[in-house]
Scaffold this active site. Structure first.
Site, short mmCIF file in Angstrom:
data_model
loop_
_atom_site.label_atom_id
_atom_site.label_comp_id
_atom_site.label_asym_id
_atom_site.label_seq_id
_atom_site.Cartn_x
_atom_site.Cartn_y
_atom_site.Cartn_z
N GLU A 1 0.82 -1.21 0.00
CA GLU A 1 0.00 0.00 0.00
C GLU A 1 0.86 1.26 0.00
O GLU A 1 1.85 1.36 0.74
CB GLU A 1 -0.88 0.00 1.25
CG GLU A 1 -1.74 1.23 1.43
CD GLU A 1 -2.40 1.29 2.81
OE1 GLU A 1 -3.48 1.89 2.91
OE2 GLU A 1 -1.83 0.75 3.77
N LYS B 1 -9.86 2.16 -1.82
CA LYS B 1 -9.97 1.60 -0.47
C LYS B 1 -11.26 2.04 0.21
O LYS B 1 -11.57 3.23 0.28
CB LYS B 1 -8.75 2.02 0.35
CG LYS B 1 -8.67 1.42 1.74
CD LYS B 1 -7.38 1.91 2.39
CE LYS B 1 -7.20 1.37 3.80
NZ LYS B 1 -5.96 1.93 4.42
N CYS C 1 -5.03 -2.94 3.39
CA CYS C 1 -4.63 -2.63 4.76
C CYS C 1 -5.77 -2.71 5.78
O CYS C 1 -6.20 -3.79 6.16
CB CYS C 1 -3.94 -1.28 4.80
SG CYS C 1 -2.85 -1.06 6.25
#
Length: 264
Positions: A40, A111, A146
């Protein structure tokens, strides 16, 4: 199938342009792999909040161009980690990019779960609203980033869309490394899927990174795990194991849906 997870060190003092060239060379070195995965926000660092705005780029910006060419040169599927994307309306997103072996864009994922509560990414970036899967010849990838790892419903949604291999690009802090390993194994067990979890190494914005990228099989066994420093973690795995596991131990068939709906 062979996957190479590039646990890139993101350290202060190296420019984004320099790191971009270095990582592109690392991807080219993985021509023997079928799939290469990056972490990421490796261009800026996941905790380098002050750099998000200045280093943000459009989806088809310099990182897109460099990674598309690297994927084509190596002839690999490439999950190019994520970048700070600036959308046409000016909104920033934490956006992952996936390329085919010919260098063509295969998918992008904004995300959904932003970390920081009332600061950092949570207030600086917009939230994505769509689950993303990518069909490879050998398997179907489900894409996550994440902090998403803490939300099992996202991964169950990816499985419902056919995902057999769950790819997690992360910039996970060292102080919560135990959670990183635990959650990656849990997502593999509960979804009876492979998990390829690729994190950053190094220290950026004064936050030491966990490293310890790992590959977990559908039974929760860790097939390979990196150390704390920059490393290429390569593992061979059989995607057919997923179907076999789900057939021999059909727990997913016993799901009871709709429990979150109000009862009358």
């Amino acid at each position: 199938m062979r996957a190479s997870l590039l646990q890139v060190a993101v350290n202060e003092g190296e420019s984004v342009d320099s790191r971009r060239r270095r990582v592109a060379a690392m991807v080219r070195d993985q021509a023997a792999a079928d799939l290469v995965v990056l972490p990421e926000l490796w261009t800026t660092g996941a905790f380098a909040y002050d750099a998000f705005d200045s280093e943000a780029e459009p989806v088809e910006g310099p990182t897109f161009e460099a990674m598309a060419k690297a994927a084509s040169d190596a002839g690999v599927w490439l999950h190019a980690g994520s970048i700070p994307e600036r959308a046409p309306d000016g909104t920033l997103y934490n956006t992952s990019l996936v390329f085919s072996p010919s260098g063509e864009p295969a998918a992008s994922y904004r995300k959904i779960h932003r970390f920081g509560f009332d600061q950092g990414e949570a207030v600086l970036m917009g939230a994505g609203d769509a689950l993303v899967t990518v069909r490879l010849p050998e398997t179907v990838l489900g894409v996550a980033t994440c902090y998403d790892l803490r939300f099992p419903e996202l991964f169950r949604g990816l499985v419902d869309r056919g995902a057999e291999t769950l790819v997690v690009a992360a910039g996970w802090p060292e102080r919560r490394r135990a959670h990183w390993t635990l959650l990656a194994r849990a997502r593999a067990v509960e979804n009876q899927a492979f998990v390829l979890a690729c994190a950053t190494a190094g220290t950026h914005a004064s936050v030491p990174q966990a490293g310890h990228s790992l590959v977990v099989d559908p039974w929760g066994e860790v097939l390979a795990e990196a150390g704390p420093d920059e490393e290429v973690l390569t593992v061979d795995f059989d995607p057919a194991t997923v179907a076999g596991t789900r057939e021999r131990f059909p727990a997913l068939k016993d799901r009871v849906l709709g429990l979150d709906r109000p009862r009358r």
